[in-house]
Design a protein around this motif. Structure first.
Motif, PDB file in Angstrom:
ATOM      1  N   LEU A 166       0.819  -1.210   0.000  1.00  0.00           N
ATOM      2  CA  LEU A 166       0.000   0.000   0.000  1.00  0.00           C
ATOM      3  C   LEU A 166       0.856   1.264   0.000  1.00  0.00           C
ATOM      4  CD1 LEU A 166      -2.810  -1.088   2.482  1.00  0.00           C
ATOM      5  CD2 LEU A 166      -2.929  -0.973  -0.020  1.00  0.00           C
ATOM      6  N   VAL A 167       1.897   1.293   0.816  1.00  0.00           N
ATOM      7  CA  VAL A 167       2.743   2.492   0.892  1.00  0.00           C
ATOM      8  C   VAL A 167       3.516   2.694  -0.405  1.00  0.00           C
ATOM      9  CG1 VAL A 167       4.692   3.561   2.072  1.00  0.00           C
ATOM     10  CG2 VAL A 167       2.952   2.366   3.399  1.00  0.00           C
ATOM     11  N   VAL A 168       4.130   1.621  -0.908  1.00  0.00           N
ATOM     12  CA  VAL A 168       4.915   1.715  -2.145  1.00  0.00           C
ATOM     13  C   VAL A 168       4.028   2.127  -3.315  1.00  0.00           C
ATOM     14  CG1 VAL A 168       6.152   0.337  -3.864  1.00  0.00           C
ATOM     15  CG2 VAL A 168       6.737   0.131  -1.453  1.00  0.00           C
ATOM     16  N   SER A 169       2.855   1.531  -3.405  1.00  0.00           N
ATOM     17  CA  SER A 169       1.945   1.844  -4.510  1.00  0.00           C
ATOM     18  C   SER A 169       1.480   3.291  -4.453  1.00  0.00           C
ATOM     19  CB  SER A 169       0.739   0.905  -4.478  1.00  0.00           C
ATOM     20  OG  SER A 169       1.146  -0.445  -4.588  1.00  0.00           O
ATOM     21  N   THR A 170       1.264   3.799  -3.252  1.00  0.00           N
ATOM     22  CA  THR A 170       0.856   5.200  -3.103  1.00  0.00           C
ATOM     23  C   THR A 170       1.941   6.142  -3.611  1.00  0.00           C
ATOM     24  OG1 THR A 170      -0.534   4.671  -1.188  1.00  0.00           O
ATOM     25  CG2 THR A 170       0.145   6.972  -1.457  1.00  0.00           C
ATOM     26  N   LEU A 171       3.191   5.849  -3.244  1.00  0.00           N
ATOM     27  CA  LEU A 171       4.299   6.688  -3.700  1.00  0.00           C
ATOM     28  C   LEU A 171       4.489   6.576  -5.208  1.00  0.00           C
ATOM     29  CD1 LEU A 171       6.876   6.087  -0.825  1.00  0.00           C
ATOM     30  CD2 LEU A 171       5.689   8.223  -1.360  1.00  0.00           C
ATOM     31  N   ALA A 172       4.356   5.365  -5.753  1.00  0.00           N
ATOM     32  CA  ALA A 172       4.475   5.185  -7.203  1.00  0.00           C
ATOM     33  C   ALA A 172       3.362   5.933  -7.925  1.00  0.00           C
ATOM     34  CB  ALA A 172       4.443   3.695  -7.545  1.00  0.00           C
ATOM     35  N   TYR A 173       2.187   5.940  -7.333  1.00  0.00           N
ATOM     36  CA  TYR A 173       1.038   6.661  -7.904  1.00  0.00           C
ATOM     37  C   TYR A 173       1.303   8.161  -7.948  1.00  0.00           C
ATOM     38  CZ  TYR A 173      -3.892   8.055  -8.484  1.00  0.00           C
ATOM     39  OH  TYR A 173      -5.070   8.607  -8.938  1.00  0.00           O
ATOM     40  N   TYR A 337       7.528  -0.029 -17.394  1.00  0.00           N
ATOM     41  CA  TYR A 337       7.423  -1.016 -18.480  1.00  0.00           C
ATOM     42  C   TYR A 337       5.957  -1.215 -18.859  1.00  0.00           C
ATOM     43  CZ  TYR A 337      12.229  -2.648 -19.047  1.00  0.00           C
ATOM     44  OH  TYR A 337      13.557  -2.730 -19.365  1.00  0.00           O
ATOM     45  N   LEU A 338       5.085  -1.320 -17.855  1.00  0.00           N
ATOM     46  CA  LEU A 338       3.659  -1.469 -18.134  1.00  0.00           C
ATOM     47  C   LEU A 338       3.128  -0.237 -18.868  1.00  0.00           C
ATOM     48  CD1 LEU A 338       2.391  -2.971 -14.732  1.00  0.00           C
ATOM     49  CD2 LEU A 338       2.756  -4.189 -16.893  1.00  0.00           C
ATOM     50  N   TYR A 339       3.575   0.934 -18.437  1.00  0.00           N
ATOM     51  CA  TYR A 339       3.153   2.177 -19.074  1.00  0.00           C
ATOM     52  C   TYR A 339       3.590   2.204 -20.543  1.00  0.00           C
ATOM     53  CZ  TYR A 339       3.088   7.141 -20.288  1.00  0.00           C
ATOM     54  OH  TYR A 339       2.884   8.338 -20.921  1.00  0.00           O
ATOM     55  N   LEU A 347      -0.251  -3.743 -24.481  1.00  0.00           N
ATOM     56  CA  LEU A 347      -1.086  -4.110 -23.342  1.00  0.00           C
ATOM     57  C   LEU A 347      -2.288  -3.159 -23.329  1.00  0.00           C
ATOM     58  CD1 LEU A 347       1.641  -4.725 -20.588  1.00  0.00           C
ATOM     59  CD2 LEU A 347       0.555  -6.392 -22.099  1.00  0.00           C
ATOM     60  N   ALA A 348      -3.110  -3.251 -22.314  1.00  0.00           N
ATOM     61  CA  ALA A 348      -4.306  -2.401 -22.234  1.00  0.00           C
ATOM     62  C   ALA A 348      -3.906  -0.925 -22.355  1.00  0.00           C
ATOM     63  CB  ALA A 348      -5.023  -2.644 -20.913  1.00  0.00           C
ATOM     64  N   PRO A 349      -4.468  -0.197 -23.322  1.00  0.00           N
ATOM     65  CA  PRO A 349      -4.099   1.214 -23.513  1.00  0.00           C
ATOM     66  C   PRO A 349      -4.275   2.072 -22.264  1.00  0.00           C
ATOM     67  CG  PRO A 349      -5.349   0.406 -25.391  1.00  0.00           C
ATOM     68  CD  PRO A 349      -5.413  -0.676 -24.343  1.00  0.00           C
ATOM     69  N   ALA A 350      -5.167   1.669 -21.371  1.00  0.00           N
ATOM     70  CA  ALA A 350      -5.369   2.446 -20.142  1.00  0.00           C
ATOM     71  C   ALA A 350      -4.094   2.522 -19.310  1.00  0.00           C
ATOM     72  CB  ALA A 350      -6.496   1.830 -19.310  1.00  0.00           C
ATOM     73  N   LEU A 351      -3.234   1.494 -19.410  1.00  0.00           N
ATOM     74  CA  LEU A 351      -1.979   1.501 -18.658  1.00  0.00           C
ATOM     75  C   LEU A 351      -1.043   2.605 -19.151  1.00  0.00           C
ATOM     76  CD1 LEU A 351      -1.249  -2.338 -18.490  1.00  0.00           C
ATOM     77  CD2 LEU A 351      -1.957  -0.874 -16.597  1.00  0.00           C
ATOM     78  N   ARG A 363      -2.178   4.503 -13.292  1.00  0.00           N
ATOM     79  CA  ARG A 363      -2.986   3.308 -13.521  1.00  0.00           C
ATOM     80  C   ARG A 363      -2.127   2.042 -13.454  1.00  0.00           C
ATOM     81  NH1 ARG A 363      -7.064   5.373 -18.392  1.00  0.00           N
ATOM     82  NH2 ARG A 363      -8.090   6.989 -17.130  1.00  0.00           N
ATOM     83  N   ALA A 364      -0.929   2.123 -13.969  1.00  0.00           N
ATOM     84  CA  ALA A 364      -0.010   0.985 -13.864  1.00  0.00           C
ATOM     85  C   ALA A 364       0.290   0.686 -12.397  1.00  0.00           C
ATOM     86  CB  ALA A 364       1.273   1.270 -14.623  1.00  0.00           C
ATOM     87  N   ALA A 365       0.428   1.735 -11.585  1.00  0.00           N
ATOM     88  CA  ALA A 365       0.699   1.547 -10.161  1.00  0.00           C
ATOM     89  C   ALA A 365      -0.465   0.851  -9.466  1.00  0.00           C
ATOM     90  CB  ALA A 365       0.976   2.897  -9.494  1.00  0.00           C
TER      91      ALA A 365
END
Length: 496
Positions: A166-173, A337-339, A347-351, A363-365
């Motif tokens: 949760l913490v890492v994803s928040t910072l990546a976001y 990479y996902l982006y 991959l899904a354009p939303a990424l 969105r990738a995060a």
């Protein structure tokens, strides 16, 4: 071959030269990634990825215990030199191919879209599995540290793992600038404690003084040199991500070049010096036996002996923050990479949509966080040992990263072989050839000795390489499919 000036903005928004085209557009292009990373921030991201404290407390001990013992310092220096050799062509190629996307972009430029997409998916999956395994490792370390070093409550490892996610994803976001502030703070403390230990050991000496046995041919050639080389390569995992942040750095060409060279040099010097200090602390006659008996505790015991119990507790806490920093850097790399592949439509354009205000791969995060949380639930429901999962993930990362390095070094060699523009290119060809041989030899040895690398016998030791091969071949096959059925997407492969 001249290359036109490259802007940080690679998402289709023209500069002044294309003002008329811009004015004619009915709508703005979607926002792209953006940041203000300089050389210090980029170095912090790479060094944090390598996790200096975890590397000294973990991988270095295995180089000594299962590798070539007293030859560990020289082995690390040689591997660092190999990585630096590889970096020469890699960085120059990054200057001549101004596409973001890391290995995904550069292998595409040199070996074609099928090879590029296969390599991109291989690297992404390798990092994805590695980040999941490192979350598990972080949960185990945090639970043990709170319970034993801090005398706190006995909280299950998976609770800490969920917190890390949760913490890492928040910072990546929030974007790379927020991540780098956290990475820089943690890096200063963890590198500081390692350097304090190294300097005290150097000043005081050890049971056998300040030995020079490590710098002899006999020590270098002893034990299992391939095993030492393998763990040595893993110490440098992450140095290549400098190019992934191309859209988010100031002056990409200069920043990436300086950031890569400085990062590799710092990691080489720190780990080689620390390996010698560990050997000095225990003495040449005892260090191998101690490392084999307690590889995960050898550094902590040495810290207690030289710096005292309080500093050992501090080191235990900093190990948790070191793992957190590595998780953050690794997750940021996977997100990009996902982006990139979402941006291309592979991959899904939303990424491939950046945050409107933060200009982050938000969105990738989110998707990455969901994948990790689902994986955690699967592990808990299946009642799998977290230590076993971590061991398998470490083996998967080793194979995936070595294969990616090999493919990228081949790409560098082929790229410069086509240029034929003088002595400088010939020198890069020679260096790239050395890197190809070095990475190929290490990869082959790892594939032939899976039990030694994974640390245990398991059917997964054979399934993991097969799975990674299928990912790579599947990626290449997917590119061929896109060429036939989706030529518009095919043309964009590799951030073209």
């Amino acid at each position: 071959m001249s290359v036109p000036p490259v802007s940080n903005n690679v998402d289709g928004i023209p500069g002044e030269a294309n003002f008329e085209t811009t004015a004619a557009r009915p709508a703005e292009a979607p926002p792209g990634l953006r940041g203000r990373l300089g050389v210090p921030g980029l170095v912090a991201a790479v060094v944090a990825f390598a996790s200096p404290l975890a590397g000294v407390a973990g991988y270095l001990a295995f180089v000594i215990a299962s590798g070539n013992g007293l030859g560990a310092p020289v082995t690390v220096a040689i591997v660092g030199t190999l990585v630096l050799i590889f970096s020469v062509g890699y960085v120059k190629m990054a200057e001549l191919v101004p596409n973001p996307g890391g290995f995904y972009a550069y292998v595409t430029a040199a070996l074609g879209k099928a090879a590029g997409l296969g390599t991109g998916l291989l690297t992404t999956v390798g990092y994805l599995v590695g980040s999941f395994g490192f979350y598990i490792f972080g949960g185990i370390v945090a639970s043990s540290t709170v319970r034993t070093a801090l005398h706190g409550p006995d909280i299950p490892w998976w609770v800490y793992m969920a917190g890390f996610i949760l913490v890492v994803s928040t910072l990546a976001y929030r974007g790379i600038d927020s991540s780098v502030r956290a990475l820089s703070t943690v890096m200063v403390f963890e590198v500081g404690i390692v350097l304090v230990f190294d300097l005290v050991v150097t000043f005081r000496g050890g049971p056998t003084g300040r030995p020079l046995d490590s710098f002899t041919w006999h020590s270098l050639a002893s034990g299992s040199v391939p095993m030492a080389a393998l763990f040595g390569v893993l110490l440098f995992t992450g140095f290549e991500v400098t190019t992934l942040f191309r859209e988010e750095v100031k002056e990409p060409v200069k920043t990436i070049r300086r950031g890569t060279y400085i990062s590799v040099s710092l990691i080489t010097l720190l780990f080689a010096f620390s390996a010698w200090c560990l050997i000095t602390a225990y003495g040449t006659d005892k260090v191998v036996g101690e490392a084999q008996q307690d590889p995960t505790g050898i550094f902590a015991t040495a810290v207690q002996s030289y710096l005292g119990s309080t500093m050992m507790t501090v080191t235990s806490v900093l190990l948790v923050t070191s793992v957190f920093a590595s998780q953050l850097s690794l997750s940021n790399s996977v997100c990009r990479y996902l982006y990139s592949m979402g941006k291309d439509g592979v991959l899904a354009p939303a990424l491939g949509r950046a945050h409107d205000e933060r200009h982050s791969p938000h969105r990738a995060a989110v998707v990455l966080a969901m994948l990790h949380l689902v994986g955690l639930i699967v592990v808990l429901v299946a009642r799998q040992s977290p230590s076993d999962i971590f061991a398998w993930s470490a083996f998967a990362v080793a194979v995936a990263i070595l294969a990616s390095y090999f493919l990228m070094s081949v790409a560098v060699f082929v790229f410069f072989a086509r240029r034929r523009d003088g002595i400088a290119t010939a020198a890069r060809l020679l260096l790239a050839g050395i890197a190809v041989v070095g990475f190929a030899a290490t990869l082959i040895w790892a594939l032939l000795n899976p039990e030694a690398v994974a640390g245990q016998e398991s059917v997964f030791n054979h399934l993991i390489p097969i799975g990674l091969l299928l990912v790579t071949v599947g990626g290449a096959g997917y590119a061929i499919y896109l060429r036939i059925r989706r030529p518009d997407v095919y043309r964009r492969i590799g951030r073209q």
